[in-house]
Write a protein that holds these residues in place. Structure first.
Motif, PDB file in Angstrom:
ATOM      1  N   ARG A  30      11.559 -24.433   3.332  1.00  0.00           N
ATOM      2  CA  ARG A  30      10.878 -23.756   2.230  1.00  0.00           C
ATOM      3  C   ARG A  30      11.065 -24.589   0.962  1.00  0.00           C
ATOM      4  O   ARG A  30      12.192 -24.988   0.625  1.00  0.00           O
ATOM      5  CB  ARG A  30      11.472 -22.362   2.016  1.00  0.00           C
ATOM      6  CG  ARG A  30      10.650 -21.475   1.079  1.00  0.00           C
ATOM      7  CD  ARG A  30      11.493 -20.372   0.471  1.00  0.00           C
ATOM      8  NE  ARG A  30      12.186 -19.527   1.406  1.00  0.00           N
ATOM      9  CZ  ARG A  30      11.764 -18.316   1.805  1.00  0.00           C
ATOM     10  NH1 ARG A  30      10.644 -17.829   1.353  1.00  0.00           N
ATOM     11  NH2 ARG A  30      12.500 -17.597   2.646  1.00  0.00           N
ATOM     12  N   THR A  31      10.006 -24.843   0.221  1.00  0.00           N
ATOM     13  CA  THR A  31      10.096 -25.630  -1.003  1.00  0.00           C
ATOM     14  C   THR A  31      10.374 -24.723  -2.199  1.00  0.00           C
ATOM     15  O   THR A  31      10.323 -23.495  -2.101  1.00  0.00           O
ATOM     16  CB  THR A  31       8.796 -26.405  -1.272  1.00  0.00           C
ATOM     17  OG1 THR A  31       7.773 -25.477  -1.681  1.00  0.00           O
ATOM     18  CG2 THR A  31       8.332 -27.165  -0.024  1.00  0.00           C
ATOM     19  N   ASP A  32      10.629 -25.346  -3.341  1.00  0.00           N
ATOM     20  CA  ASP A  32      10.857 -24.582  -4.571  1.00  0.00           C
ATOM     21  C   ASP A  32       9.624 -23.792  -4.986  1.00  0.00           C
ATOM     22  O   ASP A  32       9.722 -22.816  -5.744  1.00  0.00           O
ATOM     23  CB  ASP A  32      11.265 -25.524  -5.708  1.00  0.00           C
ATOM     24  CG  ASP A  32      12.637 -26.142  -5.484  1.00  0.00           C
ATOM     25  OD1 ASP A  32      13.418 -25.571  -4.689  1.00  0.00           O
ATOM     26  OD2 ASP A  32      12.926 -27.192  -6.093  1.00  0.00           O
ATOM     27  N   ASN A  33       8.453 -24.221  -4.516  1.00  0.00           N
ATOM     28  CA  ASN A  33       7.198 -23.538  -4.838  1.00  0.00           C
ATOM     29  C   ASN A  33       6.853 -22.456  -3.816  1.00  0.00           C
ATOM     30  O   ASN A  33       5.763 -21.884  -3.861  1.00  0.00           O
ATOM     31  CB  ASN A  33       6.045 -24.548  -4.911  1.00  0.00           C
ATOM     32  CG  ASN A  33       6.238 -25.559  -6.020  1.00  0.00           C
ATOM     33  OD1 ASN A  33       6.731 -25.226  -7.097  1.00  0.00           O
ATOM     34  ND2 ASN A  33       5.868 -26.798  -5.758  1.00  0.00           N
ATOM     35  N   ASN A  34       7.788 -22.221  -2.878  1.00  0.00           N
ATOM     36  CA  ASN A  34       7.612 -21.225  -1.821  1.00  0.00           C
ATOM     37  C   ASN A  34       6.519 -21.611  -0.823  1.00  0.00           C
ATOM     38  O   ASN A  34       5.981 -20.765  -0.113  1.00  0.00           O
ATOM     39  CB  ASN A  34       7.311 -19.830  -2.380  1.00  0.00           C
ATOM     40  CG  ASN A  34       7.836 -18.724  -1.460  1.00  0.00           C
ATOM     41  OD1 ASN A  34       8.859 -18.869  -0.804  1.00  0.00           O
ATOM     42  ND2 ASN A  34       7.114 -17.617  -1.404  1.00  0.00           N
ATOM     43  N   SER A  35       6.201 -22.902  -0.783  1.00  0.00           N
ATOM     44  CA  SER A  35       5.365 -23.399   0.303  1.00  0.00           C
ATOM     45  C   SER A  35       6.298 -23.844   1.427  1.00  0.00           C
ATOM     46  O   SER A  35       7.523 -23.878   1.258  1.00  0.00           O
ATOM     47  CB  SER A  35       4.485 -24.560  -0.170  1.00  0.00           C
ATOM     48  OG  SER A  35       5.277 -25.689  -0.536  1.00  0.00           O
ATOM     49  N   ASP A  57       1.052 -22.729   3.184  1.00  0.00           N
ATOM     50  CA  ASP A  57       1.576 -21.539   2.516  1.00  0.00           C
ATOM     51  C   ASP A  57       2.226 -20.645   3.573  1.00  0.00           C
ATOM     52  O   ASP A  57       2.260 -20.992   4.763  1.00  0.00           O
ATOM     53  CB  ASP A  57       0.479 -20.808   1.731  1.00  0.00           C
ATOM     54  CG  ASP A  57      -0.648 -20.265   2.606  1.00  0.00           C
ATOM     55  OD1 ASP A  57      -0.442 -20.093   3.833  1.00  0.00           O
ATOM     56  OD2 ASP A  57      -1.741 -19.995   2.068  1.00  0.00           O
ATOM     57  N   LEU A  58       2.733 -19.500   3.159  1.00  0.00           N
ATOM     58  CA  LEU A  58       3.464 -18.628   4.072  1.00  0.00           C
ATOM     59  C   LEU A  58       2.573 -17.906   5.082  1.00  0.00           C
ATOM     60  O   LEU A  58       3.066 -17.212   5.966  1.00  0.00           O
ATOM     61  CB  LEU A  58       4.285 -17.599   3.289  1.00  0.00           C
ATOM     62  CG  LEU A  58       5.637 -18.095   2.768  1.00  0.00           C
ATOM     63  CD1 LEU A  58       6.241 -17.084   1.803  1.00  0.00           C
ATOM     64  CD2 LEU A  58       6.588 -18.364   3.922  1.00  0.00           C
ATOM     65  N   TYR A  80      10.877 -16.677   7.207  1.00  0.00           N
ATOM     66  CA  TYR A  80      10.870 -16.877   5.752  1.00  0.00           C
ATOM     67  C   TYR A  80      10.457 -15.596   5.010  1.00  0.00           C
ATOM     68  O   TYR A  80      10.986 -15.293   3.940  1.00  0.00           O
ATOM     69  CB  TYR A  80       9.919 -18.013   5.373  1.00  0.00           C
ATOM     70  CG  TYR A  80      10.431 -19.372   5.772  1.00  0.00           C
ATOM     71  CD1 TYR A  80      11.670 -19.838   5.332  1.00  0.00           C
ATOM     72  CD2 TYR A  80       9.673 -20.205   6.588  1.00  0.00           C
ATOM     73  CE1 TYR A  80      12.146 -21.082   5.697  1.00  0.00           C
ATOM     74  CE2 TYR A  80      10.130 -21.457   6.958  1.00  0.00           C
ATOM     75  CZ  TYR A  80      11.370 -21.891   6.512  1.00  0.00           C
ATOM     76  OH  TYR A  80      11.836 -23.133   6.875  1.00  0.00           O
ATOM     77  N   LYS A  81       9.533 -14.855   5.574  1.00  0.00           N
ATOM     78  CA  LYS A  81       9.094 -13.623   4.924  1.00  0.00           C
ATOM     79  C   LYS A  81      10.164 -12.536   4.969  1.00  0.00           C
ATOM     80  O   LYS A  81      10.287 -11.726   4.046  1.00  0.00           O
ATOM     81  CB  LYS A  81       7.800 -13.126   5.566  1.00  0.00           C
ATOM     82  CG  LYS A  81       6.579 -13.974   5.230  1.00  0.00           C
ATOM     83  CD  LYS A  81       5.331 -13.460   5.952  1.00  0.00           C
ATOM     84  CE  LYS A  81       4.113 -14.300   5.605  1.00  0.00           C
ATOM     85  NZ  LYS A  81       2.891 -13.823   6.303  1.00  0.00           N
ATOM     86  N   LYS A  84      14.864 -13.894   2.474  1.00  0.00           N
ATOM     87  CA  LYS A  84      14.716 -14.663   1.236  1.00  0.00           C
ATOM     88  C   LYS A  84      15.833 -15.684   1.066  1.00  0.00           C
ATOM     89  O   LYS A  84      15.698 -16.649   0.311  1.00  0.00           O
ATOM     90  CB  LYS A  84      14.694 -13.715   0.033  1.00  0.00           C
ATOM     91  CG  LYS A  84      13.586 -12.677   0.079  1.00  0.00           C
ATOM     92  CD  LYS A  84      12.213 -13.301   0.230  1.00  0.00           C
ATOM     93  CE  LYS A  84      11.118 -12.241   0.251  1.00  0.00           C
ATOM     94  NZ  LYS A  84       9.777 -12.835   0.514  1.00  0.00           N
ATOM     95  N   ASN A  87      16.143 -20.975   3.759  1.00  0.00           N
ATOM     96  CA  ASN A  87      15.291 -22.042   3.243  1.00  0.00           C
ATOM     97  C   ASN A  87      14.984 -23.113   4.284  1.00  0.00           C
ATOM     98  O   ASN A  87      14.301 -24.093   3.963  1.00  0.00           O
ATOM     99  CB  ASN A  87      15.948 -22.690   2.021  1.00  0.00           C
ATOM    100  CG  ASN A  87      16.023 -21.749   0.840  1.00  0.00           C
ATOM    101  OD1 ASN A  87      15.034 -21.096   0.495  1.00  0.00           O
ATOM    102  ND2 ASN A  87      17.188 -21.642   0.222  1.00  0.00           N
TER     103      ASN A  87
END
Length: 218
Positions: A30-35, A57-58, A80-81, A84, A87
């Motif tokens: 998981r990236t800092d941008n939540n991608s 994306d998620l 990931y969903k 939280k 990562n």
């Protein structure tokens, strides 16, 4: 080192350590941008380069990169969903862990203090058709409480706060599985007792910085 470079490093490690063969396995971050950065389908993990890593994306919509997204993408996105704190996700087919998944039922017994502390309770998830929603259904009851999942007839998954954390959990899981199988070949392995576990958890936060709910372990 960039995140993509780290993914390449871990891909090569899981292949070198024989946690996967041929085109097996998939790894994501998981990236800092939540991608999500995830390995593409149909590539030997020993051959992965940064060009084999896709960004989505998620919901699995491609943001960048070329190729087909890993067939186990539903598993990664589900984790990931739901978590939280996660990562990174590592899915492999390590021989000894997978072997235990062929014969053990429900949960892997608690044999090792260090595995209990880092992995929590390790479920043996019911067999599910790979790449389908059945796989996410098989782990949903344990997703909140575990950091490692043995998939019946289908390898294992580990999760972590970082990619190396998730990778080392896979490495530790396979080492533990190998040790358990070696022990079973000469006798009955000695499990940790409830008292052993309660004593360990009573010092886990002050000594190791790990806080666990005993009700989710026993």
């Amino acid at each position: 080192m960039s995140i993509k470079d780290e993914i390449v490093k871990v891909c090569h490690l899981v292949y070198q350590n024989k946690f996967v063969s041929a085109y097996d396995g998939n790894i994501s971050v998981r990236t800092d941008n939540n991608s999500i950065l995830i390995t593409r389908s149909g590539i030997c993990k020993g051959d992965v380069t940064v060009d084999d890593i896709l960004e989505t994306d998620l919901d699995g919509n491609l943001i960048s990169g070329k190729g087909k997204i890993s067939t186990e993408n539903k598993l990664h996105f589900f984790i990931y969903k739901k978590r939280k704190d996660v990562n990174a996700v590592v899915h492999c087919h390590p021989v000894y862990t997978t072997a235990l998944g062929l014969v053990e039922e429900n949960f892997l017994a608690h044999y090792f203090p260090e595995v209990l502390l880092t992995h929590g309770k390790i479920p043996i998830c019911k067999y599910a058709t790979p790449s389908t929603k059945e796989v996410t259904d098989s782990i949903k009851d344990s997703i909140d409480d575990s950091n490692a999942f043995i998939l019946q007839n289908h390898g294992a998954v580990t999760v972590g706060a970082s990619l190396m954390d998730a990778y080392y959990k896979m490495e530790k899981l396979e080492h533990a599985a190998k040790t358990v199988i070696a022990a079973k070949s000469i006798g009955k392995p000695r499990e940790l007792t409830d008292k052993n576990i309660r004593d360990l958890l009573s010092i886990s936060e002050s000594t190791y910085g790990i806080k666990l709910d005993i009700n989710k372990i026993l």
